[in-house]
Scaffold this active site. Structure first.
Site, PDB file in Angstrom:
ATOM      1  N   HIS A  28     -43.339   1.299  47.626  1.00 38.07           N
ATOM      2  CA  HIS A  28     -42.625   2.286  46.796  1.00 38.07           C
ATOM      3  C   HIS A  28     -43.557   3.397  46.333  1.00 38.07           C
ATOM      4  CE1 HIS A  28     -40.457   4.052  43.429  1.00 38.07           C
ATOM      5  NE2 HIS A  28     -39.350   3.513  43.920  1.00 38.07           N
ATOM      6  N   ARG A  29     -44.707   3.045  45.804  1.00 41.86           N
ATOM      7  CA  ARG A  29     -45.777   3.956  45.364  1.00 41.86           C
ATOM      8  C   ARG A  29     -45.480   4.751  44.099  1.00 41.86           C
ATOM      9  NH1 ARG A  29     -48.966   6.985  49.870  1.00 41.86           N
ATOM     10  NH2 ARG A  29     -47.253   8.435  49.782  1.00 41.86           N
ATOM     11  N   ASP A  30     -44.319   4.585  43.490  1.00 40.00           N
ATOM     12  CA  ASP A  30     -44.045   5.269  42.217  1.00 40.00           C
ATOM     13  C   ASP A  30     -43.122   4.404  41.367  1.00 40.00           C
ATOM     14  OD1 ASP A  30     -44.253   7.270  40.286  1.00 40.00           O
ATOM     15  OD2 ASP A  30     -42.586   8.427  41.106  1.00 40.00           O
ATOM     16  N   LEU A  31     -43.448   3.124  41.282  1.00 42.09           N
ATOM     17  CA  LEU A  31     -42.633   2.189  40.508  1.00 42.09           C
ATOM     18  C   LEU A  31     -42.938   2.387  39.023  1.00 42.09           C
ATOM     19  CD1 LEU A  31     -40.596  -0.062  41.085  1.00 42.09           C
ATOM     20  CD2 LEU A  31     -42.492  -1.672  41.035  1.00 42.09           C
ATOM     21  N   ASN A  35     -37.801   4.739  37.179  1.00 39.72           N
ATOM     22  CA  ASN A  35     -37.285   4.562  38.535  1.00 39.72           C
ATOM     23  C   ASN A  35     -36.579   3.226  38.714  1.00 39.72           C
ATOM     24  OD1 ASN A  35     -38.135   7.067  39.362  1.00 39.72           O
ATOM     25  ND2 ASN A  35     -40.124   6.335  40.049  1.00 39.72           N
TER      26      ASN A  35
END
Length: 168
Positions: A28-31, A35
């Site tokens: 995901h890289r932007d948890l 979000n």
């Protein structure tokens, strides 16, 4: 959140993240908390896959090197400009679990550099002993997910094992 509600939400996030990591081979890289969507009937959904990246090889740990995401939820390897993989999402998951318990992110400071130093050093205030005893499962899961060394941080299947008492 009460502990029961925390586990209800957390287990759904884990199930979604397991699907993303294991079935879709995506990091995901932007948890972040913003979000994660919770419907009126309590169903949890992961959102904003704008920074997500699919692994190139289904049989190996994905390795990435671009700096992405929100600094409060970035793992030490991103901050130190090292390669990283799915365990970056696990770190963010630990930050989210901590924040559900305390209503504050685990790493705070007056500026991003102070926050980054705290993350790299793994320095955060332990969970409140009265609400969440340090010997309890919640504190243990947070401690494991916020392991500075990604080799000591569990993958999503190991997280499921850690929380198996809650799942059962």
């Amino acid at each position: 959140f009460g502990e029961t509600r925390i586990w209800q939400v957390f287990t759904q996030i884990c199930l979604a993240l397991r699907y993303v990591h294991k079935e879709k081979k995506v990091v995901h890289r932007d948890l972040t908390p913003s979000n994660i969507m919770i419907s009126a009937d309590g169903v949890v959904k992961l959102a904003d896959f704008g920074l997500a990246r699919q692994r190139s090889d289904a049989h190996t740990q994905s390795v990435m090197d671009s700096v992405v995401g929100t600094v409060l939820y970035q793992c030490p390897e991103i901050i130190q400009n090292e390669t990283y993989g799915e365990k970056a999402d696990i770190w963010a998951l630990g930050c989210i679990l901590y924040q559900m318990a305390t209503l504050r992110p685990p790493f705070e400071g007056g500026n991003p550099l102070v926050v980054a130093n705290a993350i790299v050093d793994g320095q955060y205030k332990p969970l409140d002993a009265e609400m969440y005893p340090p010997t309890g499962l919640l504190a243990e899961v947070v401690r494991r997910l916020l392991s500075v060394d990604p080799l000591h941080r569990p993958d999503i299947d190991e997280v499921a094992s850690l929380i198996s008492p809650v799942l059962l």
